[in-house]
Design a protein around this motif. Structure first.
Motif, mmCIF file in Angstrom:
data_model
loop_
_atom_site.group_PDB
_atom_site.id
_atom_site.type_symbol
_atom_site.label_atom_id
_atom_site.label_comp_id
_atom_site.label_asym_id
_atom_site.label_seq_id
_atom_site.Cartn_x
_atom_site.Cartn_y
_atom_site.Cartn_z
ATOM 1 N N ALA A 109 16.138 23.191 -0.329
ATOM 2 C CA ALA A 109 17.050 23.721 -1.350
ATOM 3 C C ALA A 109 17.858 22.604 -1.988
ATOM 4 N N LEU A 110 18.344 21.667 -1.187
ATOM 5 C CA LEU A 110 19.122 20.553 -1.737
ATOM 6 C C LEU A 110 18.253 19.658 -2.607
ATOM 7 N N GLN A 111 17.029 19.439 -2.184
ATOM 8 C CA GLN A 111 16.109 18.638 -2.981
ATOM 9 C C GLN A 111 15.827 19.322 -4.321
ATOM 10 N N SER A 112 15.610 20.615 -4.282
ATOM 11 C CA SER A 112 15.344 21.353 -5.519
ATOM 12 C C SER A 112 16.549 21.359 -6.454
ATOM 13 N N ALA A 113 17.746 21.203 -5.891
ATOM 14 C CA ALA A 113 18.961 21.182 -6.696
ATOM 15 C C ALA A 113 19.202 19.827 -7.356
ATOM 16 N N GLY A 114 18.297 18.876 -7.148
ATOM 17 C CA GLY A 114 18.409 17.581 -7.806
ATOM 18 C C GLY A 114 18.938 16.464 -6.938
ATOM 19 N N TYR A 115 19.164 16.755 -5.660
ATOM 20 C CA TYR A 115 19.649 15.717 -4.765
ATOM 21 C C TYR A 115 18.510 14.795 -4.322
ATOM 22 N N ASN A 353 27.785 26.384 13.982
ATOM 23 C CA ASN A 353 26.768 25.512 13.386
ATOM 24 C C ASN A 353 25.969 26.229 12.303
ATOM 25 N N ILE A 354 25.882 27.555 12.352
ATOM 26 C CA ILE A 354 25.153 28.271 11.298
ATOM 27 C C ILE A 354 25.932 28.293 9.979
ATOM 28 N N ASP A 355 27.174 27.788 9.986
ATOM 29 C CA ASP A 355 27.955 27.693 8.748
ATOM 30 C C ASP A 355 27.706 26.390 7.990
ATOM 31 N N ILE A 356 27.042 25.434 8.624
ATOM 32 C CA ILE A 356 26.844 24.129 7.979
ATOM 33 C C ILE A 356 25.957 24.256 6.743
ATOM 34 N N ALA A 357 24.805 24.901 6.873
ATOM 35 C CA ALA A 357 23.896 25.037 5.722
ATOM 36 C C ALA A 357 24.568 25.760 4.559
ATOM 37 N N PRO A 358 25.223 26.915 4.768
ATOM 38 C CA PRO A 358 25.906 27.547 3.637
ATOM 39 C C PRO A 358 26.982 26.661 3.003
ATOM 40 N N THR A 359 27.657 25.858 3.805
ATOM 41 C CA THR A 359 28.676 24.957 3.270
ATOM 42 C C THR A 359 28.063 23.917 2.348
ATOM 43 N N LEU A 360 26.975 23.301 2.795
ATOM 44 C CA LEU A 360 26.339 22.271 1.973
ATOM 45 C C LEU A 360 25.680 22.882 0.733
ATOM 46 N N ILE A 361 25.205 24.096 0.854
ATOM 47 C CA ILE A 361 24.658 24.800 -0.307
ATOM 48 C C ILE A 361 25.741 25.006 -1.363
#
Length: 595
Positions: A109-115, A353-361
């Motif tokens: 998802a991060l890669q697709s967002a242009g990162y 730890n399951i909050d990390i991905a939503p935070t970075l999103i």
């Protein structure tokens, strides 16, 4: 130290050009505790990320063992939502699917967002298979430089990938040529800085993931810190080598014998090595922040530190490991700095730890992913002080934590670093192994039977179990709110681990249920933790009630026991996404009360 960490990657970079997205640097350590003082050897991290940003005082993992926790973190999903139907995969979870291929997967998802995405160190267990150069998993990653044997602190072979799509296996040399500059934390720091420098030069927003193996066993000491902490011993906590309360623990815990002098010496050596390894990560973090500031990228970068789970060192006579629902194993560090985070922020809410991905999103500017079980921490991190209390009142106040045994094994699974290598080839690394039995006549085949024959006899076993398929399969509910602060645990046995689990649609190939079956070792545990206090940074906390000694379940009124089970079942059933039903949820998610 600086020449070891910086010799390859302190490269010139153009001044940082502003772009619309914020950068992210995420450091995930391995086996780093909070309760036993695991943050003490990190003064740079505590100052630059904690005092310079935010501290999460109550972050918990959804599963306290490596592969499941990492899969949960990198997909934002609970354990029962990443399990393999047949409990295959890596420690029972379908790790490659949820890290690389699923709609919840973070890095794609991060890669697709242009990162521009980069991975360094340990992403997941078994990297030689996951990143086999003949068929590597590459989705989500522009740049990779990761040890193929992630558990080897002096691994020579690395898997490499670059943004142009090329990938290959590189080597630092043969095993006989091992030298101290191969030290994994140094290599990770160097390689990540090379990536960051390239991203800055290209004016690309970047996400750098750094996964040092430290302080996981063998906890090899950084070459520049081998003389540190020579007189330290592991904390003698209220649970250390205790017999108190053991009769009310699950079977493999209750039977563990008292720690011998040999075991105590092993624990103390391992503790010192762990602190040295953690201090090496602290040096790496300090250098990365220094370089980000030099390149003009620090103010536009979020940087965070967590661990995949905690650790114990002789508590409940369990030796050195994790895998249990106790605070030492499930409570992890969380530090984060970045745009909008006021230095000195403290988050008291129950986070995971399951909050990390939503935070970075959310940092990436993407909409919330409905496939995630966690929630973004960004509102808590960036809210004005006057609004934090209101936000925390609306946050979760309970969390399910789960584990299914990955095998029956003992304290000698954790090898011990002894010495080496040197600055020149020819000095191999030396390791030892921890003791596993107090009976010289025993073989490991004698241990499983001894677990059952010592039922009800505290400390009468001969083997130091750290995991048991017969009695270490469990669900726990961690509750933390203005009126309650406790953990409730249900442990199940081997028959439950191997039982057929019902699947919606009629399939019958799934296995593993959370239920007490006839003939199994089962146990219920309830531990009150007292008033919530802001303990950071004064760990370890020695108050007895925080050390899972006094099991209150048997003295709890029956209607409360029933309500606790209902709450635990609701926590599972109301979050279940997969077709496999391991708690007989059916179509109902009802419960009898709230805590």
């Amino acid at each position: 130290m600086l020449c070891l960490l910086c010799s390859a990657a302190c490269v010139a970079a153009s001044s940082h050009a502003e772009h619309s997205k914020h950068n992210i640097v995420y450091v995930m350590t391995d086996d780093q505790d909070v309760e036993l003082g695991g943050l003490t050897p990190m003064p740079k991290t505590r100052r630059l990320l904690g005092e310079g940003g935010a501290v999460g005082e109550a972050m918990y993992v959804a599963t306290p063992i490596c592969c499941p926790s990492r899969t949960e973190t990198l997909s934002g999903r609970l354990y029962h939502n990443v399990l393999s139907d047949d409990l295959g995969g890596c420690m029972h979870v379908n790790h490659t699917h949820y890290i690389f291929d699923h709609s919840s997967s973070l890095f794609p998802a991060l890669q697709s967002a242009g990162y521009m995405t980069g991975g360094f160190g340990k992403i997941i267990n078994g990297q030689r298979n996951v990143f086999n150069p003949e068929r590597p998993r590459l989705v989500g990653w522009d740049w990779l430089s990761i040890p193929l044997d992630e558990g080897d602190y002096f691994c020579a072979e690395y898997f490499e990938k670059r943004p142009n799509g090329t990938f290959w296996k590189s080597s630092l040399g043969s095993a006989a040529e091992v030298v101290d500059k191969w030290y994994q934390t140094s290599q990770i720091g160097n390689r990540s800085l090379e990536f960051i420098a390239a991203a800055v030069a290209l004016h690309r927003p970047f996400v750098a993931y750094l996964g040092p193996h430290a302080p996981h066993y063998s906890a090899d000491a950084p070459p520049w810190l081998r003389g540190e902490f020579m007189d330290l011993k592991a904390p003698r906590t209220p649970a250390w080598n205790t017999s108190e309360g053991q009769v009310n623990k699950t079977m493999h815990v209750a039977q563990n014998p008292p720690l011998t002098s040999e075991m105590v010496e092993y624990i103390d050596v391992h503790f010192r090595d762990r602190w040295r390894a953690i201090a090496g990560v602290d040096d790496m973090i300090g250098l990365i922040i220094e370089q980000l500031e030099r390149w003009g990228a620090l103010n536009s970068t979020y940087m965070l530190l967590t661990s995949d789970h905690g650790y114990k060192l002789g508590e409940w006579r369990l030796g050195c490991s994790k895998e249990h629902p106790y605070e030492t194993d499930v409570h992890i560090p969380f530090f984060m700095r970045g745009p909008g985070i006021v230095p000195g922020t403290r988050i008291a809410a129950l986070t995971s730890n399951i909050d990390i991905a939503p935070t970075l999103i959310e940092i990436a500017g993407l909409p919330a992913n409905p496939e995630h079980d966690g929630n973004s921490l960004l509102p808590l991190l960036t809210a004005p002080a006057s609004e934090v209390a209101v936000l925390e009142r609306g946050w979760r106040t309970s969390q399910i934590i789960e584990y299914l045994s990955v095998g029956t094994y003992y304290n000698d699974h954790a090898k011990l670093w002894l010495s080496g290598p040197s600055a020149t080839p020819g000095t191999p690394v030396r390791y030892g192994a921890g003791p596993w039995t107090n009976n010289p006549s025993f073989t490991k085949s004698d241990c499983p039977a001894s677990e059952g024959t010592t039922a009800g006899e505290v400390g009468k076993g001969s083997c130091w179990f750290v995991d048991s398929q017969a009695s270490n399969n469990w669900l726990a509910l961690r509750v933390r709110n203005s009126t309650h602060n406790f953990v409730y645990i249900e442990s199940y046995g081997y028959r439950a681990l191997t039982a057929t689990a019902p699947v919606q649609g009629g399939a019958s190939h799934a296995k593993g249920i959370f239920a007490c079956l006839n003939g199994d070792f089962c146990q219920s545990e309830l531990y009150g933790y007292g008033a919530i206090t802001a303990d950071y940074p004064t760990y370890p906390v020695m108050a007895r009630e925080r050390w899972n000694v006094d099991n209150l379940f048997a003295a709890t009124p029956t209607h409360i026991q029933v309500a606790l089970h209902a709450e635990l079942k609701h926590a599972y059933c109301s979050t279940r996404r997969l077709a496999v039903d391991r708690m007989e949820c059916g179509s109902s998610t009802s419960r009898t009360s709230n805590f």
